[in-house]
Design a protein around this motif. Structure first.
Motif, mmCIF file in Angstrom:
data_model
loop_
_atom_site.group_PDB
_atom_site.id
_atom_site.type_symbol
_atom_site.label_atom_id
_atom_site.label_comp_id
_atom_site.label_asym_id
_atom_site.label_seq_id
_atom_site.Cartn_x
_atom_site.Cartn_y
_atom_site.Cartn_z
ATOM 1 N N SER A 78 5.631 -48.266 60.990
ATOM 2 C CA SER A 78 6.280 -48.256 62.444
ATOM 3 C C SER A 78 7.091 -49.530 62.206
ATOM 4 O O SER A 78 8.170 -49.497 63.184
ATOM 5 N N TYR A 79 6.905 -50.537 61.648
ATOM 6 C CA TYR A 79 7.844 -51.629 61.715
ATOM 7 C C TYR A 79 7.906 -52.227 60.184
ATOM 8 O O TYR A 79 6.844 -52.621 59.613
ATOM 9 N N PRO A 80 8.789 -52.632 60.034
ATOM 10 C CA PRO A 80 10.385 -52.546 60.522
ATOM 11 C C PRO A 80 11.021 -51.166 60.453
ATOM 12 O O PRO A 80 10.573 -50.274 59.398
ATOM 13 N N PRO A 81 11.675 -50.807 61.405
ATOM 14 C CA PRO A 81 12.244 -49.292 61.460
ATOM 15 C C PRO A 81 13.274 -49.221 60.515
ATOM 16 O O PRO A 81 13.770 -50.096 59.913
ATOM 17 N N ASP A 82 13.365 -47.920 60.020
ATOM 18 C CA ASP A 82 14.539 -47.764 58.954
ATOM 19 C C ASP A 82 15.898 -47.905 59.199
ATOM 20 O O ASP A 82 16.143 -47.898 60.709
ATOM 21 N N GLY A 83 16.578 -48.647 58.510
ATOM 22 C CA GLY A 83 18.092 -49.163 58.971
ATOM 23 C C GLY A 83 18.025 -50.623 59.693
ATOM 24 O O GLY A 83 19.292 -50.949 59.966
ATOM 25 N N ALA A 84 17.199 -51.030 59.743
ATOM 26 C CA ALA A 84 17.013 -52.375 60.749
ATOM 27 C C ALA A 84 17.626 -53.356 59.916
ATOM 28 O O ALA A 84 17.680 -53.367 58.587
ATOM 29 N N ARG A 85 18.521 -54.246 60.833
ATOM 30 C CA ARG A 85 18.803 -55.666 60.035
ATOM 31 C C ARG A 85 18.000 -56.592 60.562
ATOM 32 O O ARG A 85 17.790 -56.887 61.828
ATOM 33 N N ILE A 86 17.435 -57.113 59.704
ATOM 34 C CA ILE A 86 16.219 -58.307 59.967
ATOM 35 C C ILE A 86 16.624 -59.720 59.651
ATOM 36 O O ILE A 86 17.049 -59.909 58.440
ATOM 37 N N GLU A 87 16.413 -60.494 60.556
ATOM 38 C CA GLU A 87 16.765 -62.090 60.130
ATOM 39 C C GLU A 87 15.422 -62.477 59.743
ATOM 40 O O GLU A 87 14.396 -62.708 60.418
ATOM 41 N N LEU A 88 15.361 -63.016 58.526
ATOM 42 C CA LEU A 88 14.095 -63.708 58.137
ATOM 43 C C LEU A 88 14.301 -65.182 58.469
ATOM 44 O O LEU A 88 15.255 -65.715 58.832
ATOM 45 N N SER A 89 13.106 -66.065 58.494
ATOM 46 C CA SER A 89 13.098 -67.274 59.115
ATOM 47 C C SER A 89 11.955 -68.117 57.901
ATOM 48 O O SER A 89 11.510 -67.418 56.954
ATOM 49 N N ARG A 90 11.864 -69.314 58.127
ATOM 50 C CA ARG A 90 11.180 -70.115 57.533
ATOM 51 C C ARG A 90 10.004 -70.657 58.170
ATOM 52 O O ARG A 90 10.127 -70.819 59.318
ATOM 53 N N THR A 91 8.799 -71.155 57.464
ATOM 54 C CA THR A 91 7.697 -71.900 58.151
ATOM 55 C C THR A 91 8.124 -73.055 58.339
ATOM 56 O O THR A 91 9.057 -73.712 58.073
ATOM 57 N N ALA A 92 7.009 -73.895 59.117
ATOM 58 C CA ALA A 92 7.351 -75.195 59.567
ATOM 59 C C ALA A 92 7.318 -75.971 58.253
ATOM 60 O O ALA A 92 7.554 -77.227 58.350
ATOM 61 N N LEU A 93 6.737 -75.509 57.074
ATOM 62 C CA LEU A 93 6.737 -76.551 55.724
ATOM 63 C C LEU A 93 8.014 -76.011 54.939
ATOM 64 O O LEU A 93 8.384 -76.434 53.908
ATOM 65 N N GLY A 94 8.940 -75.270 55.465
ATOM 66 C CA GLY A 94 10.097 -74.885 54.922
ATOM 67 C C GLY A 94 10.354 -73.614 53.922
ATOM 68 O O GLY A 94 11.164 -73.297 53.372
ATOM 69 N N ARG A 95 8.829 -73.037 54.124
ATOM 70 C CA ARG A 95 8.962 -71.745 52.893
ATOM 71 C C ARG A 95 9.357 -70.508 53.830
ATOM 72 O O ARG A 95 9.358 -70.528 54.988
ATOM 73 N N GLN A 96 10.008 -69.620 52.735
ATOM 74 C CA GLN A 96 10.401 -68.464 53.842
ATOM 75 C C GLN A 96 9.133 -67.770 54.297
ATOM 76 O O GLN A 96 7.964 -67.521 53.647
ATOM 77 N N MET A 97 9.324 -67.242 55.414
ATOM 78 C CA MET A 97 8.466 -66.962 56.319
ATOM 79 C C MET A 97 8.304 -65.231 56.123
ATOM 80 O O MET A 97 9.323 -64.566 55.892
ATOM 81 N N PRO A 98 6.858 -64.578 55.715
ATOM 82 C CA PRO A 98 6.930 -63.280 55.129
ATOM 83 C C PRO A 98 7.323 -62.382 56.534
ATOM 84 O O PRO A 98 7.129 -62.832 57.782
ATOM 85 N N LEU A 99 7.521 -61.288 56.209
ATOM 86 C CA LEU A 99 7.638 -60.110 57.148
ATOM 87 C C LEU A 99 6.524 -59.380 57.429
ATOM 88 O O LEU A 99 5.816 -58.972 56.579
ATOM 89 N N ILE A 100 6.305 -59.280 58.660
ATOM 90 C CA ILE A 100 5.019 -58.529 59.034
ATOM 91 C C ILE A 100 5.413 -57.047 59.033
ATOM 92 O O ILE A 100 6.338 -56.532 59.619
ATOM 93 N N VAL A 101 4.667 -56.285 58.272
ATOM 94 C CA VAL A 101 4.752 -55.058 57.916
ATOM 95 C C VAL A 101 3.813 -54.117 58.897
ATOM 96 O O VAL A 101 2.430 -54.301 58.413
ATOM 97 N N LYS A 102 3.906 -53.059 59.477
ATOM 98 C CA LYS A 102 2.935 -52.450 60.319
ATOM 99 C C LYS A 102 3.136 -50.944 59.858
ATOM 100 O O LYS A 102 4.121 -50.199 59.850
ATOM 101 N N LEU A 103 1.770 -50.304 59.748
ATOM 102 C CA LEU A 103 1.584 -48.902 59.330
ATOM 103 C C LEU A 103 0.682 -48.059 60.262
ATOM 104 O O LEU A 103 -0.174 -48.734 60.742
ATOM 105 N N GLN A 104 1.242 -46.937 60.343
ATOM 106 C CA GLN A 104 0.337 -46.003 61.399
ATOM 107 C C GLN A 104 -0.015 -44.923 60.487
ATOM 108 O O GLN A 104 0.659 -44.402 59.581
#
Length: 706
Positions: free
Chosen positions: A621-647
């Protein structure tokens, strides 16, 4: 009569006329025209920390930096240099130095120009109190009268204090403290010999000798003062040579601007006060502001962050930051987010579990079922939209499962939780038109970061909540009675059990394990991310979100707030205090040792599971198919993971990113996926029945925050 003797006679006669005229007029003048001392009360407002260090200052009504001084807080060496250079008979004259006037008059007559002045500190103060545009005999005579007047009304210490408060140092700087802070970023008691010499020379010609504008002239003036000290025998020649050889700092520093929101609030609440005391610790405040600046630089440009660090034992707030950038328009940085009520998400769950422990309904190894339940029309779902089946109470709290929390709240009663919050002296609000119900357990109410952090002080005080205070003035008798002598929010046994669970919460991704306990929370609609942690003494609360309360898709307490919490503890420099030992007779029991009634927590009989529905194939259910997603970084500078949701689908699940299997909890329906990098990526899930679903997304890093 020879010319030299004639000149001396003229000078002496002039001096005598001046003195006699001044003395004859003084009594009447002093009665009819008292000295104008208003400037001495028009000072900059100062906000200071617990040890008196300056946190923040404001310009006075005239737009000048004019800070009050205490002579005891100024290096005696500076005072000695000042008096030697400007007024060496300051302690003995009555406002006018007759010998200096005679010397200056003789030099004027002998050379046809002014060689040296005869103004005393008292006369210079008179000029500062009552400026005159032209340097005429009349103006000088007026200064003498005022100097006599000041000497009659003020002590030498008061005159020197007033002079060092008003002396000009260039631009809108007045007084020794403002100059010392602006040019050297230090208080006057910390000045070096060379720095002190420059600040002695500056008031004579403040604009022409400003070190930030005219460094060469400033250097020459400094060295002239130093050489005078050597000639007068005040300083050893070797020490003066070392001071003159040092380069001159040629910058102007900004005035201390820490604790902006707390300072603004205190000035509003205390109109007319010139010095506002706080419980803040300057060193900790600087560190926490740096933590939030660094964190915000890795978050979206319109996300704000707030933090409170408190001594849970005393209730004193040692650092508080209402936003990472007070002047940021994108973040609405002027809004103090420590005082705005927001939904706490799951951050109140520890208190629900604590009530259940207190009632004897559960133990850490008690089993509870996480499955769909209809609580009279209220059907809570977990964050990942899935269910875990039978789990222990310990795991239910660590995993922040919603159904077990609501089931326990139903057992102890929502009104009971509200009563405990009131007992803790915090203020909460309910959504308009809603009643106190089970939804409060999942964040269905409003609370401030300050009050949420205050609740958690109960975990370091055996259940007794301390009312948080950022200034000594807030320590009212009522607050003390409520927080220190009232009933505890939870009993000691419950406090120990909750702490024993939360200290085992996994650190955020990329962070090292620390000896702290903490809980996160994410509000409805992804508007607020929270994390509150504590050791055996200190409590830190963190909030992340948008100041306008709009949604931030994908933001969670664990991914956004928890890394900042860990960074704050790590960079605070505080020695982590051990957790309290368990109360006598309290210990963690194995499941086999539990009595039959505590092996399984059962729902009230009137609640039922919803009717089962046919099993469907898994769907991302997230991310939707075809989406353009901006990744970000954590407060410690590491790449923030993408939260994926399943139904839907049947666990366990297997996840693939671009065809490669990656580690994930096989039964959870919300996982964290850290992509290999930017560009097109394909994400696939396969359930236990072999059914699959895939989405293709384009991943990119956001532009740097301003």
């Amino acid at each position: 009569m020879p010319k030299p003797l004639f000149g001396m006679a003229v000078a002496f006669g002039l001096l005598l006329v001046i003195l006699l005229t001044a003395m004859g007029s003084f009594a009447l003048f002093d009665r009819l025209d008292p000295p104008p001392l208003d400037k001495l009360s028009d000072l900059s407002v100062e906000v200071i920390d617990r040890d008196g260090a300056l946190l923040r200052a404001y310009t006075n009504k005239a737009g000048q930096w004019r800070l009050g001084i205490d002579l005891d807080q100024i290096d005696p060496e500076f005072i000695e240099i000042l008096l030697t250079y400007e007024d060496k008979r300051f302690s003995s004259h009555g406002g006018i130095d007759a010998r200096a006037i005679l010397r200056a008059s003789w030099q004027l007559l002998s050379n046809g120009r002014i060689i040296s002045g005869a103004s005393t500190i008292s006369m210079q103060l008179a000029r500062l109190l009552e400026p005159r545009q032209k340097r005429t005999f009349k103006a000088k005579f007026w200064q003498m009268l005022r100097a006599l007047q000041l000497e009659a009304r003020m002590s030498k210490r008061e005159i020197l204090t007033a002079y060092l408060t008003l002396a000009p140092y260039g631009g809108n700087l007045e007084g020794i403290r403002a100059a010392s802070l602006a040019y050297f970023a230090k208080e006057p008691k910390e000045l070096s010999l060379g720095e002190a010499a420059l600040l002695v020379a500056l008031p004579q010609s403040p604009e022409a000798r400003r070190p930030d504008i005219a460094p060469r002239r400033a250097l020459a003036a400094r060295n002239k003062v130093l050489e005078r000290m050597a000639t007068a025998g005040i300083m050893p020649q070797s020490e003066v040579m070392r001071a003159t050889s040092k380069p001159l700092a040629a910058v102007r520093h900004a005035m201390p601007q820490l604790a902006a929101h707390a300072s603004d609030r205190l000035t509003r609440e205390n109109p007319g006060a010139l010095v506002l005391e706080t419980n803040l610790d300057r060193a900790l405040q600087e560190k926490m502001e740096a933590v939030l600046r660094d964190a915000s630089s890795k978050l979206a440009a319109d996300l704000s962050v707030a933090l409170i660090l408190a001594d849970g034992k005393s209730g004193e707030i040692l650092a508080e930051v209402g936003s990472p950038d007070y002047l940021s328009v994108a973040r609405a940085g002027w809004i103090d987010m420590t005082r705005r009520q927001r939904s706490p998400g799951s951050a109140l769950k520890p208190f629900i579990y604590g009530l259940a422990f207190e009632e004897g309904l559960i133990r850490e190894q008690t089993r509870i079922t996480d499955s769909p339940v209809d609580f009279g029309g209220y059907q809570p779902k977990n964050f990942d939209m899935g269910y875990q089946g039978d789990v222990t109470i310990r795991d239910a709290l660590l995993m922040s499962l919603n159904v077990p929390a609501v089931a326990l709240l139903d057992a102890v009663g929502p009104a009971r939780l509200m009563e405990r919050l009131k007992r803790a002296n915090v203020s909460v609000t309910m959504p308009e038109g809603s009643d106190v119900g089970l939804a409060i357990g999942l964040g269905g109410l409003g609370i401030t970061l300050r009050d949420l952090t205050q609740l958690y002080t109960g975990f370091v005080n055996g259940g007794y909540v301390k009312t948080l205070r950022d200034s000594p003035a807030e320590a009212s008798a009522l607050a003390q009675a409520t927080s220190n002598m009232g009933a505890p929010i939870l009993d000691r046994d419950a406090i120990w059990h909750i702490t024993n669970i939360l200290k085992d919460a996994a650190p955020p991704q990329g962070a090292a394990k620390m000896a702290i306990a903490y809980k996160t929370g994410t509000s409805y609609g992804y508007r607020d991310a929270w994390s509150v942690g504590f050791d055996g003494r200190y409590v830190i609360g963190v909030w992340v979100g948008k100041a306008d309360n709009s949604a931030v898709p994908g933001i969670t307490g664990r991914s956004a707030a928890a890394p900042i919490l860990y960074d704050a503890f790590a960079r605070s420099g505080l020695t982590l205090a051990p957790f309290a030992k368990p109360p006598l007779g309290v210990q963690e029991q194995d499941f086999a040792d539990l009595p039959p009634t505590l092996k399984q927590f059962k729902l009230a009989g009137l609640w039922a599971s919803p009717s089962p529905v046919p099993e469907e194939a898994p769907r991302i259910s997230y991310p939707p198919d075809g989406a353009r997603i901006e990744l970000s970084r954590t407060a410690l500078g590491r790449q923030m993971p993408l939260i994926v949701k399943l139904q839907n689908g049947r666990p366990p699940f297997r996840w693939l990113g671009n065809g490669r299997v990656f580690a994930a909890n096989g039964r959870r329906r919300s996982i964290s996926w850290t992509p290999d990098g930017q560009g097109q990526s394909t994400l696939t899930v396969i359930d236990a029945a072999g059914r699959a679903d895939s989405v293709s997304v384009f991943l990119q890093m956001p532009p740097s925050a301003p």
